[in-house]
Design a protein around this motif. Structure first.
Motif, PDB file in Angstrom:
ATOM      1  N   GLY A  90       0.868  -2.463 -11.576  1.00 16.69           N
ATOM      2  CA  GLY A  90       0.695  -3.645 -11.884  1.00 16.69           C
ATOM      3  C   GLY A  90      -0.721  -4.033 -11.674  1.00 16.69           C
ATOM      4  N   GLY A  91      -1.153  -5.280 -12.266  1.00 16.22           N
ATOM      5  CA  GLY A  91      -2.568  -5.515 -12.467  1.00 16.22           C
ATOM      6  C   GLY A  91      -3.228  -6.521 -10.947  1.00 16.22           C
ATOM      7  N   ILE A  92      -4.162  -6.717 -10.900  1.00 21.32           N
ATOM      8  CA  ILE A  92      -4.877  -7.455 -10.021  1.00 21.32           C
ATOM      9  C   ILE A  92      -5.459  -8.685 -10.645  1.00 21.32           C
ATOM     10  N   ARG A  93      -5.166 -10.031 -10.382  1.00 19.81           N
ATOM     11  CA  ARG A  93      -5.831 -11.099 -11.089  1.00 19.81           C
ATOM     12  C   ARG A  93      -6.715 -11.694  -9.982  1.00 19.81           C
ATOM     13  N   PHE A  94      -7.755 -12.445 -10.506  1.00 23.07           N
ATOM     14  CA  PHE A  94      -8.470 -13.215  -9.804  1.00 23.07           C
ATOM     15  C   PHE A  94      -8.251 -14.839 -10.178  1.00 23.07           C
ATOM     16  N   HIS A  95      -7.580 -15.706  -9.393  1.00 28.50           N
ATOM     17  CA  HIS A  95      -7.602 -16.903 -10.008  1.00 28.50           C
ATOM     18  C   HIS A  95      -7.328 -18.052  -8.808  1.00 28.50           C
ATOM     19  N   PRO A  96      -7.883 -19.077  -8.993  1.00 34.10           N
ATOM     20  CA  PRO A  96      -7.994 -20.097  -8.064  1.00 34.10           C
ATOM     21  C   PRO A  96      -6.557 -20.419  -7.499  1.00 34.10           C
ATOM     22  N   ASP A  97      -5.746 -20.603  -8.331  1.00 32.87           N
ATOM     23  CA  ASP A  97      -4.299 -20.883  -8.084  1.00 32.87           C
ATOM     24  C   ASP A  97      -3.152 -19.811  -7.942  1.00 32.87           C
ATOM     25  N   ALA A  98      -3.653 -18.525  -7.648  1.00 32.45           N
ATOM     26  CA  ALA A  98      -2.869 -17.540  -7.285  1.00 32.45           C
ATOM     27  C   ALA A  98      -2.188 -17.959  -5.758  1.00 32.45           C
ATOM     28  N   SER A  99      -0.916 -17.317  -5.787  1.00 29.01           N
ATOM     29  CA  SER A  99      -0.185 -17.473  -4.676  1.00 29.01           C
ATOM     30  C   SER A  99       0.743 -16.260  -4.411  1.00 29.01           C
ATOM     31  N   LEU A 100       1.525 -16.172  -3.444  1.00 25.83           N
ATOM     32  CA  LEU A 100       2.525 -15.056  -3.227  1.00 25.83           C
ATOM     33  C   LEU A 100       3.593 -15.149  -4.010  1.00 25.83           C
ATOM     34  N   ASP A 101       4.330 -16.397  -4.233  1.00 25.26           N
ATOM     35  CA  ASP A 101       5.260 -16.508  -5.117  1.00 25.26           C
ATOM     36  C   ASP A 101       4.709 -15.999  -6.451  1.00 25.26           C
ATOM     37  N   GLU A 102       3.765 -16.211  -6.948  1.00 29.26           N
ATOM     38  CA  GLU A 102       3.268 -15.825  -8.307  1.00 29.26           C
ATOM     39  C   GLU A 102       3.234 -14.300  -8.431  1.00 29.26           C
ATOM     40  N   VAL A 103       2.823 -13.894  -7.451  1.00 30.46           N
ATOM     41  CA  VAL A 103       2.439 -12.217  -7.213  1.00 30.46           C
ATOM     42  C   VAL A 103       3.847 -11.549  -7.229  1.00 30.46           C
ATOM     43  N   GLU A 104       4.639 -12.006  -6.595  1.00 27.72           N
ATOM     44  CA  GLU A 104       5.876 -11.319  -6.430  1.00 27.72           C
ATOM     45  C   GLU A 104       6.763 -11.645  -7.525  1.00 27.72           C
ATOM     46  N   THR A 105       6.485 -12.617  -8.311  1.00 29.14           N
ATOM     47  CA  THR A 105       7.343 -12.928  -9.440  1.00 29.14           C
ATOM     48  C   THR A 105       6.870 -11.924 -10.456  1.00 29.14           C
ATOM     49  N   LEU A 106       5.361 -11.829 -10.750  1.00 28.35           N
ATOM     50  CA  LEU A 106       4.672 -10.962 -11.776  1.00 28.35           C
ATOM     51  C   LEU A 106       5.116  -9.425 -11.421  1.00 28.35           C
ATOM     52  N   ALA A 107       5.290  -9.019 -10.087  1.00 26.41           N
ATOM     53  CA  ALA A 107       5.733  -7.970  -9.749  1.00 26.41           C
ATOM     54  C   ALA A 107       6.974  -7.507 -10.248  1.00 26.41           C
ATOM     55  N   PHE A 108       7.775  -8.516  -9.991  1.00 25.60           N
ATOM     56  CA  PHE A 108       9.647  -8.435 -10.601  1.00 25.60           C
ATOM     57  C   PHE A 108       9.385  -8.187 -11.957  1.00 25.60           C
ATOM     58  N   ARG A 109       8.433  -8.803 -12.781  1.00 26.09           N
ATOM     59  CA  ARG A 109       8.457  -8.862 -14.310  1.00 26.09           C
ATOM     60  C   ARG A 109       7.951  -7.499 -14.580  1.00 26.09           C
ATOM     61  N   MET A 110       6.884  -6.904 -13.788  1.00 28.15           N
ATOM     62  CA  MET A 110       6.415  -5.692 -14.101  1.00 28.15           C
ATOM     63  C   MET A 110       7.417  -4.703 -13.944  1.00 28.15           C
ATOM     64  N   MET A 111       8.504  -4.604 -12.931  1.00 30.94           N
ATOM     65  CA  MET A 111       9.364  -3.642 -12.721  1.00 30.94           C
ATOM     66  C   MET A 111      10.375  -3.726 -13.828  1.00 30.94           C
ATOM     67  N   CYS A 112      10.786  -4.880 -14.619  1.00 31.06           N
ATOM     68  CA  CYS A 112      11.740  -4.915 -15.682  1.00 31.06           C
ATOM     69  C   CYS A 112      10.822  -4.299 -16.788  1.00 31.06           C
ATOM     70  N   LYS A 113       9.548  -4.675 -16.925  1.00 31.96           N
ATOM     71  CA  LYS A 113       8.706  -4.186 -18.130  1.00 31.96           C
ATOM     72  C   LYS A 113       8.779  -2.723 -18.290  1.00 31.96           C
ATOM     73  N   CYS A 114       8.500  -1.978 -17.035  1.00 38.00           N
ATOM     74  CA  CYS A 114       8.378  -0.676 -17.247  1.00 38.00           C
ATOM     75  C   CYS A 114       9.710  -0.273 -17.351  1.00 38.00           C
ATOM     76  N   ALA A 115      10.685  -0.458 -16.913  1.00 38.24           N
ATOM     77  CA  ALA A 115      12.067   0.013 -17.152  1.00 38.24           C
ATOM     78  C   ALA A 115      12.495  -0.255 -18.781  1.00 38.24           C
ATOM     79  N   VAL A 116      12.062  -1.311 -19.343  1.00 41.91           N
ATOM     80  CA  VAL A 116      12.367  -1.651 -20.882  1.00 41.91           C
ATOM     81  C   VAL A 116      11.454  -0.871 -21.567  1.00 41.91           C
ATOM     82  N   MET A 117      10.251  -0.073 -20.930  1.00 39.62           N
ATOM     83  CA  MET A 117       9.709   0.869 -21.872  1.00 39.62           C
ATOM     84  C   MET A 117       9.958   2.286 -21.459  1.00 39.62           C
TER      85      MET A 117
END
Length: 428
Positions: A75-102
């Motif tokens: 999964g990627g690394i983003r630089f953003h002023p509004d980044a948060s742990l909630d966002e990071v964990e949610t995106l990691a969840f989506r990446m888990m599902c995305k890799c499974a889809v592919m």
């Protein structure tokens, strides 16, 4: 240090809801849903970075390894002023599902730094990037957790990071990170992979999505790397780009906008609104772009851009989620009721992680493929999985988003069951 999951996690709660909805269509043991309902590990770090004026600033950073049942987390690394742990964990969840889809041999990961990179010099940005690697070095590695570019990061940032990681490891480690410069082991075809994958989905399902019979007009919300490449792919295929937006403005022209001219102006001025006045192009409020007349709407910016407050205004027949999570669950329901087909992010933008997988494989083999081979392999995977999800949606009478999560959960369930449960009893 490893931190506990925050109690207030609205984004992750929404993602869990997608998992639960998919589970209704499968015979999945509750313990597997419990396992996939929260991240395996998340780490928060304070990065101390020396500024050009010799002062020091601290930046909060995160890395999440959500689940590694199918392989190293990715999964990627983003630089953003509004980044948060909630966002990071949610995106990691989506990446888990995305890799499974592919059907890639990866789990889901994600990282972020809370920073506005526009306020940093190039030297400060490099020091921040290297500090990130030093902080999360124990968590990452080519067979454990493999980062990549994301919002406001690029090949240059990945180059600094792989150099720092290799220095810490005491040997070259090109497979540690993907999206690198070609000179450091990056893959051909990576820069346009996200858009190219989304374009393959459009072409493969063009008839089913009723795009072949419409006027092929397109609005693209977000004109960064993915949005620009998608505009040119669609333009070359006969689609008419009628609306574009970025963080600084939006433009619209019913007669069409030349995609190549738009890319040129964006690169030269940094804003699509500079197109205004050319060939009948007019400015518009960026918030109105999603309500513009078009057949295909491509959100390619940030999360939750289409929500309960504006979803009813969408006139497009199809939404292709080139961004991660641009449509909220409440907006999903409104769009479905209005007959709008949403091609979900975990399929639509999976071309990026798929070519990242190709890069990782090439790095491990130290053998690099020609561009035609990468394009052929990407198309084959995108065509196969998009067709499978469409057919599953018909069979289960669900939306494409639900069918994509059913597709992912089935593979995750099979992998977890195949590995057994007795060997990892932490209570012993």
């Amino acid at each position: 240090m490893v931190t506990p999951v925050e109690e207030f996690h609205p984004q992750l709660d929404n993602a869990r809801g997608l998992l639960l909805e998919a589970a209704r269509h499968l015979d999945v043991h509750p313990s597997i849903i419990e396992q996939l309902g929260s991240p395996k590990e998340s780490m928060t770090a304070r990065l101390m970075v020396r500024m050009d004026d010799n002062t020091e600033r601290s930046f909060t950073a995160w890395r999440c390894r959500y689940d590694d049942t199918k392989g190293p987390t990715k999964g990627g690394i983003r630089f953003h002023p509004d980044a948060s742990l909630d966002e990071v964990e949610t995106l990691a969840f989506r990446m888990m599902c995305k890799c499974a889809v592919m059907n890639l041999p990866f789990g889901g990961g994600k990282g972020a730094v809370r920073v506005d990179p526009r306020t940093l010099s190039r030297a400060e940005l490099e020091r921040l990037s290297r500090a990130y690697v030093r902080a999360f070095y124990p968590l990452m590695g080519p067979d454990r957790d493999i980062p990549a570019p994301d919002v406001n990061t690029n090949a240059s940032v990945m180059g600094w990071m792989v150099d720092e990681y290799s220095a810490l490891a005491g040997k070259p480690q090109p497979a540690f990170i993907t999206g690198k410069p070609i000179a450091l082991g990056g893959s051909l075809g990576r820069s346009d992979a996200t858009a190219r994958g989304g374009f393959h989905v459009v072409k493969n399902l063009e008839k089913e999505l009723n795009l072949a019979d419409c006027d092929k007009t397109v609005c693209i919300q977000g004109f960064g790397n993915a949005g620009q490449h998608m505009a040119t792919f669609l333009h070359n295929d006969g689609y008419k780009i009628v609306g574009l937006s970025d963080s600084r403005g939006a433009v619209y022209c019913a007669d069409g906008i030349d995609a190549y001219e738009a890319v040129r102006v964006k690169h030269e001025t940094g804003m699509v609104s500079a197109l205004a006045g050319m060939n009948g192009i007019q400015t518009m409020d960026p918030d109105d772009l999603i309500a513009a007349d078009c057949c295909l709407l491509v959100p390619a910016a940030l999360e939750e851009m289409i929500n309960k407050d504006n979803a009813h205004r969408v006139k497009a027949k199809v939404i292709l989620e080139l961004a991660n999570g641009p449509v909220t669950p409440k907006a999903d329901k409104i769009l479905e009721d209005n007959g709008v087909i949403v091609v979900p992010d975990i399929l639509a933008n999976a071309g990026g992680v798929t070519v990242s997988y190709f890069e990782w494989v090439q790095n491990l083999q130290m053998f690099y493929w020609e561009l035609d081979e990468i394009h052929t392999r990407l198309k084959a995977i995108m065509d196969r999985e998009s067709r499978a999800i469409w057919e599953l949606a018909k069979a289960t009478k669900t939306s494409m988003r639900t069918s994509a999560y059913i597709h992912a959960l089935r593979r995750l369930n099979d992998a977890i069951e195949a590995g057994g449960t007795q060997g990892h009893d932490d209570s012993r």
